[in-house]
Design a protein around this motif. Structure first.
Motif, short mmCIF file in Angstrom:
data_model
loop_
_atom_site.label_atom_id
_atom_site.label_comp_id
_atom_site.label_asym_id
_atom_site.label_seq_id
_atom_site.Cartn_x
_atom_site.Cartn_y
_atom_site.Cartn_z
N VAL A 11 8.38 10.94 -4.71
CA VAL A 11 9.80 10.92 -5.12
C VAL A 11 10.65 10.79 -3.86
N ILE A 12 11.42 9.73 -3.82
CA ILE A 12 12.29 9.47 -2.68
C ILE A 12 13.73 9.58 -3.16
N GLU A 13 14.55 10.27 -2.36
CA GLU A 13 15.96 10.43 -2.73
C GLU A 13 16.81 9.71 -1.68
N VAL A 14 17.60 8.77 -2.15
CA VAL A 14 18.47 7.99 -1.26
C VAL A 14 19.86 7.90 -1.90
N PRO A 15 20.90 7.79 -1.07
CA PRO A 15 22.24 7.75 -1.65
C PRO A 15 22.42 6.60 -2.65
N ASP A 16 21.82 5.45 -2.35
CA ASP A 16 21.96 4.30 -3.25
C ASP A 16 20.59 3.68 -3.53
N PRO A 17 19.96 4.06 -4.65
CA PRO A 17 18.62 3.54 -4.95
C PRO A 17 18.55 2.01 -4.98
N ASP A 18 19.66 1.35 -5.25
CA ASP A 18 19.64 -0.12 -5.33
C ASP A 18 19.31 -0.78 -3.99
N ILE A 19 19.58 -0.06 -2.87
CA ILE A 19 19.39 -0.75 -1.59
C ILE A 19 17.91 -0.96 -1.26
N VAL A 20 17.02 -0.18 -1.87
CA VAL A 20 15.60 -0.40 -1.58
C VAL A 20 14.92 -1.30 -2.61
N ALA A 21 15.61 -1.59 -3.71
CA ALA A 21 14.98 -2.34 -4.80
C ALA A 21 14.49 -3.73 -4.36
N PRO A 22 15.31 -4.52 -3.65
CA PRO A 22 14.80 -5.86 -3.27
C PRO A 22 13.57 -5.80 -2.38
N THR A 23 13.50 -4.80 -1.50
CA THR A 23 12.33 -4.67 -0.62
C THR A 23 11.09 -4.37 -1.46
N GLY A 39 17.05 9.37 -15.53
CA GLY A 39 17.67 8.11 -15.13
C GLY A 39 17.30 7.59 -13.76
N ALA A 40 16.31 8.22 -13.08
CA ALA A 40 15.90 7.73 -11.76
C ALA A 40 15.10 6.43 -11.92
N ALA A 41 15.27 5.54 -10.94
CA ALA A 41 14.51 4.29 -10.93
C ALA A 41 13.05 4.58 -10.60
N THR A 42 12.15 3.80 -11.18
CA THR A 42 10.72 3.98 -10.87
C THR A 42 10.08 2.63 -10.56
N TRP A 43 8.97 2.73 -9.85
CA TRP A 43 8.23 1.54 -9.43
C TRP A 43 6.75 1.76 -9.65
N ARG A 44 6.05 0.69 -10.00
CA ARG A 44 4.62 0.76 -10.31
C ARG A 44 3.82 -0.14 -9.37
N ASN A 45 2.58 0.29 -9.07
CA ASN A 45 1.64 -0.64 -8.46
C ASN A 45 0.32 -0.65 -9.21
N ASP A 46 0.33 -0.09 -10.42
CA ASP A 46 -0.84 -0.14 -11.29
C ASP A 46 -0.41 0.21 -12.71
N ASP A 47 -1.36 0.63 -13.55
CA ASP A 47 -1.06 0.85 -14.96
C ASP A 47 -0.30 2.15 -15.25
N ARG A 48 -0.14 2.99 -14.26
CA ARG A 48 0.55 4.27 -14.50
C ARG A 48 2.05 4.05 -14.70
N ALA A 49 2.68 5.06 -15.34
CA ALA A 49 4.10 4.94 -15.68
C ALA A 49 4.97 4.76 -14.45
N HIS A 50 4.62 5.47 -13.37
CA HIS A 50 5.38 5.29 -12.13
C HIS A 50 4.55 5.78 -10.95
N ARG A 51 4.81 5.21 -9.81
CA ARG A 51 4.15 5.64 -8.58
C ARG A 51 5.17 5.98 -7.51
N LEU A 52 6.31 5.29 -7.52
CA LEU A 52 7.45 5.67 -6.68
C LEU A 52 8.60 6.00 -7.63
N VAL A 53 9.24 7.13 -7.38
CA VAL A 53 10.46 7.48 -8.12
C VAL A 53 11.57 7.47 -7.08
N VAL A 54 12.62 6.70 -7.34
CA VAL A 54 13.72 6.61 -6.38
C VAL A 54 14.97 7.14 -7.06
#
Ligand SMILES: [Fe+2]
Length: 295
Positions: A11-23, A39-54
């Motif tokens: 789980v990563i906390e940043v002031p603006d989650p959108d700034i890491v999305a394109p990367t 409402g936190a953004a999440t990212w996957r690198n496999d079949d799991r629901a989330h692996r990064l929570v931003v």
């Protein structure tokens, strides 16, 4: 080798989650997941629901590390070991729902983030597929990647990982980066992945404890393709393509707009039963990993 835990999520906390999305999407090739209940953004690198929570917030750092127990027994044993080692561990059903796990117990790591021992991380509704990484990421039985933290609370953090969580040291790096500037990094495994967490001894408190998070691709050429995508951005490239001396991983590092780095790699060594190569290294890389582009 003790295999109770795998890196479940970060789980990563940043002031603006959108700034890491394109990367994450356009360079690394992660796929967005469903937002968490809060409402936190999440990212996957496999079949799991989330692996990064931003999540949005002021910390600008990794705020929680999710360690997924392989079964119910591993979950209970890990909690018992943490408590025996003197750490407060609190089960939290509401947070379990937010993290989309069956059970969750939370402790505080000496490096400052929460460590959440969890069981039964949900699968996503859809199977994983990344157009940019058709070969996918190596996660099965080894967790989603690894994370490296730089901390002034180094010795306490080592004890927390080993005595508290049952991690074992893979090896360590001790070298002089520049005259009078020492680097010490210790690498720890909790399954066959060479290291799931590594700790760097910080000489003073740094703005971010999270140094980098690593994603391992199944296909070597897809690391090269990701490097090409990075090259045509204006992101910092703290380390170009190279091969680490200890884990043998072929990789590069990019600097996200939030400051922390991402390593994209392939082909690391794996930990085997009766691991007997816990030794000192005095070089980060066998070759490469040159600083290419300041952020
Ligand atoms: Fe790494």
């Amino acid at each position: 080798m003790l295999h109770r835990l795998e890196l479940g999520y970060l789980v990563i906390e940043v002031p603006d989650p959108d700034i890491v999305a394109p990367t994450l999407a356009d360079v690394v090739g992660l796929v967005p997941g469903e937002p968490t209940p809060s409402g936190a953004a999440t990212w996957r690198n496999d079949d799991r629901a989330h692996r990064l929570v931003v999540q949005a917030g002021e910390a600008n750092d990794a705020v929680a590390v999710g360690l997924e127990a392989v079964d119910h027994d591993a979950f209970e044993r890990t909690l018992a070991q943490l408590r025996t080692a003197g750490h407060d561990v609190v089960e939290d059903a509401a947070l379990a729902a937010e993290r989309r796990v069956g059970r969750l117990a939370r402790a505080t790591a000496p490096w400052g983030a929460a460590v959440e021992v969890v069981h039964d991380l949900d699968d996503a509704v859809t199977p994983f597929a990344s157009d940019l990484v058709p070969g996918g990421f190596l996660t099965n039985g080894v967790g989603f990647g690894h994370a490296v933290f730089a901390t002034t609370a180094f010795d306490e953090s080592v004890a927390f990982l080993t005595d508290g969580l049952g991690f074992e040291q893979s090896d360590w790096l001790e070298m002089e980066l520049a005259p009078g500037i020492a680097l010490e990094v210790r690498f720890f495994h909790c399954n066959a992945r060479y290291h799931t967490v590594a700790l760097a001894r910080a000489p003073f408190d740094l703005p971010q404890v999270l140094h980098h998070v690593m994603f391992e691709m199944n296909e070597r050429d897809e690391v090269g393709a990701a490097f090409d995508r990075l090259w045509f951005t204006d992101l910092g490239i703290p380390n170009g393509l190279g091969r680490h001396d200890n884990d043998g991983m072929f990789s590069f590092y990019l600097q996200t707009p939030a400051g922390f780095q991402i390593e994209v790699g392939h082909g690391a060594r794996v930990i085997t039963d009766g691991w007997d190569d816990n030794r000192r290294y005095d070089a980060i890389s066998a070759w490469g990993h040159q600083p290419l582009r300041p952020a």
